[in-house]
Structure formats: structure tokens, C-alpha cells
Write an enzyme that holds these catalytic residues in place. Structure first.
Site, PDB file in Angstrom:
ATOM      1  N   GLU A 371      -8.895  -2.725   7.820  1.00  0.00           N
ATOM      2  CA  GLU A 371      -8.432  -1.886   6.717  1.00  0.00           C
ATOM      3  C   GLU A 371      -7.461  -0.785   7.201  1.00  0.00           C
ATOM      4  O   GLU A 371      -7.465   0.347   6.708  1.00  0.00           O
ATOM      5  CB  GLU A 371      -9.625  -1.263   5.993  1.00  0.00           C
ATOM      6  CG  GLU A 371      -9.390  -1.287   4.514  1.00  0.00           C
ATOM      7  CD  GLU A 371     -10.381  -2.082   3.714  1.00  0.00           C
ATOM      8  OE1 GLU A 371     -10.738  -3.214   4.130  1.00  0.00           O
ATOM      9  OE2 GLU A 371     -10.766  -1.586   2.648  1.00  0.00           O
TER      10      GLU A 371
HETATM   11  N1  COS Z   1      -0.250   4.790  -0.473  1.00  0.00           N
HETATM   12  C1  COS Z   1       0.676   4.679  -1.435  1.00  0.00           C
HETATM   13  N2  COS Z   1       1.972   4.434  -1.176  1.00  0.00           N
HETATM   14  C2  COS Z   1       2.322   4.272   0.096  1.00  0.00           C
HETATM   15  C3  COS Z   1       1.405   4.363   1.153  1.00  0.00           C
HETATM   16  C4  COS Z   1       0.064   4.635   0.825  1.00  0.00           C
HETATM   17  N3  COS Z   1      -0.904   4.725   1.763  1.00  0.00           N
HETATM   18  N4  COS Z   1       2.054   4.173   2.322  1.00  0.00           N
HETATM   19  C5  COS Z   1       3.332   3.965   2.015  1.00  0.00           C
HETATM   20  N5  COS Z   1       3.503   4.022   0.674  1.00  0.00           N
HETATM   21  C6  COS Z   1       4.757   3.843  -0.077  1.00  0.00           C
HETATM   22  C7  COS Z   1       5.812   4.840   0.418  1.00  0.00           C
HETATM   23  O1  COS Z   1       5.725   6.049  -0.297  1.00  0.00           O
HETATM   24  C8  COS Z   1       7.097   4.105   0.130  1.00  0.00           C
HETATM   25  O2  COS Z   1       7.393   4.221  -1.244  1.00  0.00           O
HETATM   26  P1  COS Z   1       8.942   4.285  -1.759  1.00  0.00           P
HETATM   27  O3  COS Z   1       9.544   2.971  -1.359  1.00  0.00           O
HETATM   28  O4  COS Z   1       8.835   4.455  -3.227  1.00  0.00           O
HETATM   29  O5  COS Z   1       9.560   5.447  -1.047  1.00  0.00           O
HETATM   30  C9  COS Z   1       6.737   2.633   0.394  1.00  0.00           C
HETATM   31  O6  COS Z   1       5.304   2.563   0.243  1.00  0.00           O
HETATM   32  C10 COS Z   1       7.126   2.161   1.766  1.00  0.00           C
HETATM   33  O7  COS Z   1       6.562   3.046   2.726  1.00  0.00           O
HETATM   34  P2  COS Z   1       6.920   2.973   4.267  1.00  0.00           P
HETATM   35  O8  COS Z   1       8.407   3.006   4.433  1.00  0.00           O
HETATM   36  O9  COS Z   1       6.098   3.993   4.984  1.00  0.00           O
HETATM   37  O10 COS Z   1       6.430   1.488   4.597  1.00  0.00           O
HETATM   38  P3  COS Z   1       6.156   0.765   5.977  1.00  0.00           P
HETATM   39  O11 COS Z   1       6.466  -0.664   5.810  1.00  0.00           O
HETATM   40  O12 COS Z   1       6.833   1.481   7.114  1.00  0.00           O
HETATM   41  O13 COS Z   1       4.557   0.871   6.091  1.00  0.00           O
HETATM   42  C11 COS Z   1       2.418   1.745   6.785  1.00  0.00           C
HETATM   43  C12 COS Z   1       3.949   1.872   6.729  1.00  0.00           C
HETATM   44  C13 COS Z   1       2.012   1.857   8.237  1.00  0.00           C
HETATM   45  C14 COS Z   1       1.877   2.917   6.001  1.00  0.00           C
HETATM   46  C15 COS Z   1       1.854   0.431   6.177  1.00  0.00           C
HETATM   47  O14 COS Z   1       2.451  -0.670   6.811  1.00  0.00           O
HETATM   48  C16 COS Z   1       0.368   0.322   6.351  1.00  0.00           C
HETATM   49  O15 COS Z   1      -0.419   0.961   5.663  1.00  0.00           O
HETATM   50  N6  COS Z   1      -0.093  -0.550   7.281  1.00  0.00           N
HETATM   51  C17 COS Z   1      -1.489  -0.843   7.488  1.00  0.00           C
HETATM   52  C18 COS Z   1      -1.884  -1.971   6.609  1.00  0.00           C
HETATM   53  C19 COS Z   1      -3.339  -2.300   6.709  1.00  0.00           C
HETATM   54  O16 COS Z   1      -4.171  -1.492   6.375  1.00  0.00           O
HETATM   55  N7  COS Z   1      -3.611  -3.530   7.172  1.00  0.00           N
HETATM   56  C20 COS Z   1      -4.922  -3.994   7.320  1.00  0.00           C
HETATM   57  C21 COS Z   1      -5.358  -4.679   6.103  1.00  0.00           C
HETATM   58  S1  COS Z   1      -7.028  -5.183   6.289  1.00  0.00           S
HETATM   59  S2  COS Z   1      -7.556  -5.302   4.468  1.00  0.00           S
END
Ligand code: COS
Length: 385
Positions: A371
Site C-alpha cells: 500500500e
Molecule cells: N492523493 C491524491 N492525489 C494525489 C496523490 C495522493 N496521495 N498523489 C499525487 N496526487 C495527484 C497530484 O496532485 C497530481 O495531480 P495533478 O495532475 O492534478 O497536478 C497527480 O496526482 C500526479 O501526481 P505526481 O506528479 O506526484 O505523480 P507521480 O506519478 O510522480 O506519483 C507517487 C507519485 C509516488 C505519489 C505515486 O506514484 C504513489 O503514490 N506511488 C505509490 C503507489 C502505491 O501505493 N503502490 C502500492 C499499491 S499496493 S495496493
């Protein structure tokens, strides 16, 4: 100002604690050894209304809220972390429908998920897209009033035992996944959808973790949640909520390991007194208790704040995103540390399977990984500072 559990939440806590002690703890070691999904545990949770705590009342849920869900998952995980995962994953798999489903979809799916008649899983992770979920490859191509799905999902909790999967796919490969992905409901038994490899895991061993394979799997276009292109937003918001369930699982492991270590340290004697009286052990237990309680306060507070959030497609504030990531990260790290220290307190007995703390230590590890890894959680926290 209310700064404590309500009377109802305390009653729930007592009820789940008793149930867990009497009916979950006795078989926990055997289930761990066998590593086989246990439907009797699912039935127990169903019968006691514990499988879908945070489901809206409008769709036959109890509407008890995130804090009630966290309390339930914590108390179950105190004795068996794989059991605590069942309601956490039911919430996770159903959240995309709660957040983005239309009225018809909510009416069709949520009541059966709320009663536990059906189970749901969340299909996000792929072999090459875990932390960097925007790299996903699973594709859904529109064809008339259907979509055709091709791709593979991996490490899907409850994937092999669920009736529905909320599946994250690419629908527009010409743009990044942030704008070109979508979420669908895929029902078990749909031709072209099969269950692949079942994982043999270090911990939470009887929970079901499988690969999902989609080969020209055709689903109705009506199964799209929200609009095409909403996928990334739905998945991120789902995780903001669902990470609290995993934090609760981690907290439960820490609390269970602490309980066991304290009881042992009061009984076991060396040099003429119980080992808890030796500062080397007493201070360790004090630190374990301190960190567990601190993690609990952060998680409960965050859950209370999330209860005020509408479950829809509205944006969630950076402060709440941060608190969710902090809860998951802190509870996971505390679980791993406390469980490892519990093994140390028990010494040689901590290292053998006759005592539960080695299982708790193995179970704790995954809470720092799934997660969203705790490294990704720190990234999320840093990005919102
Ligand atoms: N909640 C809501 N919105 C989010 C968010 C969150 N936690 N994280 C990012 N966003 C939104 C951003 O605000 C951005 O929105 P806009 O396009 O409107 O500006 C968009 O999503 C893209 O964000 P970002 O550029 O940060 O995206 P990335 O691809 O760089 O992703 C992280 C960054 C690391 C935050 C993401 O890839 C992530 O959460 N990874 C982990 C996933 C995970 O938990 N995997 C395991 C699943 S097991 S069930």
C-alpha cells in the site's frame, strides 16, 4: 471538544477484542503454517458485521466510519494480522466504487460487499509498476459498448477469492497515465480473466496474494468508474483512505507483540526477579509502549479527520494526504521495531514457533512495503511539507 473514542467505538473495541481472543487467536499459528485462505474466518467476520465497517448506510453498510474500521482491524491484527487484513482489503477494493461509481453501480455492487456476501480486491500493482504506478501497462481498449482488457496484475491481496476487482488500466496510451488511465469493475468469471500464480509469503501467510491475468477480457463499458482518464485520481484517493487500514493492521501487530512481551517479562525471572524489573528489559518495554501509543494517537486522529471527508471525486487536501502517509509509515515502522524487540525480550523463546512473536515479526514486515512503501510514504510527506 471530543478527544477520545465514543461510547459506541469503545463497545466495538471491547467486542472485537473479545471475539479476537476467543475465536481468532486459537487458530492463528496453524493458519500461518498452512498458508491457506480460511473462509471460516471470513464467515466469522460476516456474522459479526465486521467485514465492511466503513460502508455507507445508503448502500446497506453500517456507516460506522474510518475510526471504527481502524479499531476493528487493529483488534483483529493484535492476534492475527492476516485476519485484520480481510476488512482492510474489503474497504480497499470497494473504495473506487464508493468514490467514483454512479448511482447504478453503487446500487449494484455496494450492498453485497457491505453484507460480505461478496468480496472485493484492488487491482493496481503490476510486475513493472509498484511504487511508480504511472508506469502501468495493463490496457483497456474501447470496442463499441465494451472494453477489451489485456495485461497482468501482481501481488493482489484477495485477488483469488474476490467476486469483483476494481482494476486500474491505461485507456489512452498517447498521454501519461496521470491523464490516460481509468478504473473498471471486473467480475469473477468474466471470460479472459484468470487467476495466475499464488504467492508463498514470509508473513500474513494465509491471506490470499495472487497474480491476475487478463487476455482479451471483454467487459461492459458500463463498468467504467467515473470518466475515462479519472483512473490516477481515483487510485490515489483510494490509497489516501485505505492506507489507514494498513496502518491499523500494523498498529495491531505492535500492540499484540507488546502485550505478549509485557506478560512474558512479568513471568520470566532471572537473577532473582522478573525480567521487567531489570532496566535493560523495562526500558525496552517502555519504549515499545511509548511508540505504540504515539502511533495509535496519530492514526486515530487521522481517521477522525478522514471521517469528515466526502467519499466522492473531490480533491483531498495536502494536509490529509500527509497525515495518511504519516500514519501508514509510522505505524509500519513501529510494528516492525516493536515486534523485533518483542522477539528480543523473549530471547530464545522469541525465535521459535511455539510463541507468536516470531510470526508477528514476519507479519510486520509487509506493512512497511505494501500500500505504498515507507520510502514512498516519506516522499509523499516531504512533497507536502
Ligand atoms: N492523493 C491524491 N492525489 C494525489 C496523490 C495522493 N496521495 N498523489 C499525487 N496526487 C495527484 C497530484 O496532485 C497530481 O495531480 P495533478 O495532475 O492534478 O497536478 C497527480 O496526482 C500526479 O501526481 P505526481 O506528479 O506526484 O505523480 P507521480 O506519478 O510522480 O506519483 C507517487 C507519485 C509516488 C505519489 C505515486 O506514484 C504513489 O503514490 N506511488 C505509490 C503507489 C502505491 O501505493 N503502490 C502500492 C499499491 S499496493 S495496493
Amino acid at each position: 471538544m471530543q478527544y477520545d473514542l465514543t461510547e459506541e467505538q469503545r463497545m466495538l473495541q471491547d467486542m472485537v477484542r473479545r471475539l479476537a481472543k476467543e475465536q481468532v487467536e486459537p487458530g492463528a499459528a496453524k493458519r500461518d503454517v498452512e498458508g491457506k485462505f480460511d473462509w471460516a474466518m471470513v464467515d466469522l467476520l460476516r456474522e459479526n458485521g465486521l467485514i465492511s465497517i466503513d460502508f455507507p448506510e445508503a448502500y446497506e453498510g453500517t456507516g460506522a466510519g474510518m475510526l471504527a474500521l481502524a479499531i476493528t482491524v487493529e483488534e483483529l491484527s493484535r492476534v492475527d494480522a492476516a485476519c485484520g487484513l480481510v476488512p482492510a482489503v474489503q474497504e480497499l477494493g470497494s473504495l473506487p466504487i464508493m468514490l467514483a461509481g454512479n448511482e447504478e453501480q453503487k446500487k449494484k455492487y455496494l450492498p453485497k460487499l457491505a453484507s460480505g456476501e461478496q468480496l472485493a480486491a484492488f487491482g493496481l500493482t503490476e510486475p513493472a509498476a509498484g511504487s511508480d504506478v504511472a508506469r502501468l501497462r495493463c490496457k483497456a481498449v474501447k470496442d463499441g459498448d465494451t472494453y477489451v482488457i489485456n495485461g497482468t496484475k501482481t501481488f493482489i491481496s484477495n485477488g483469488g477469492v474476490s467476486d469483483i476487482i476494481t482494476l486500474y488500466t491505461i485507456t489512452d496510451p498517447s498521454v501519461s497515465a496521470h491523464k490516460g488511465s481509468s478504473v473498471f469493475v471486473v467480475e469473477k468469471g468474466t471470460p479472459g480473466f484468470s487467476i495466475g500464480k499464488k504467492e508463498d509469503k514470509m508473513g500474513i501467510r494465509w491471506s490470499d496474494t495472487v497474480e491476475l491475468v487478463f487476455e482479451d477480457c471483454r467487459i461492459p463499458a458500463a463498468n467504467l468508474l467515473g470518466r475515462e482518464g479519472d483512473g490516477f485520481h481515483i487510485m490515489m484517493k483510494t490509497l489516501d483512505f485505505s492506507r489507514l487500514g494498513i496502518a491499523a493492521q500494523a498498529l495491531g501487530i505492535a500492540a499484540g507483540a507488546l502485550d505478549y512481551a509485557v506478560a512474558y517479562a512479568k513471568e520470566r525471572e532471572t537473577f532473582g526477579q522478573p525480567i521487567i524489573k531489570h532496566q535493560g528489559v523495562g526500558f525496552k518495554l517502555a519504549d515499545m509502549a511509548m511508540r505504540t501509543e504515539a502511533a495509535r494517537q496519530l492514526l486515530y486522529k487521522t481517521c477522525a479527520l478522514f471521517e469528515e471527508q466526502p467519499k466522492d471525486m473531490s480533491r483531498i487536501s495536502p494536509q490529509l494526504i500527509r497525515l495518511s502517509a504519516m500514519s501508514k509509515c509510522l505505524c509500519g515502522d513501529v510494528a516492525m521495531w516493536v515486534a523485533t524487540e518483542a522477539v528480543q525480550v523473549l530471547g530464545g523463546y522469541g525465535f521459535i514457533k511455539e510463541f507468536p512473536v516470531e510470526r508477528m515479526m514476519r507479519d510486520a514486515k509487509i506493512t512497511q512495503i505494501y500500500e505504498g512503501t515507507n520510502e514512498i510514504m516519506r516522499l509523499v510527506i516531504a512533497n507536502t511539507l
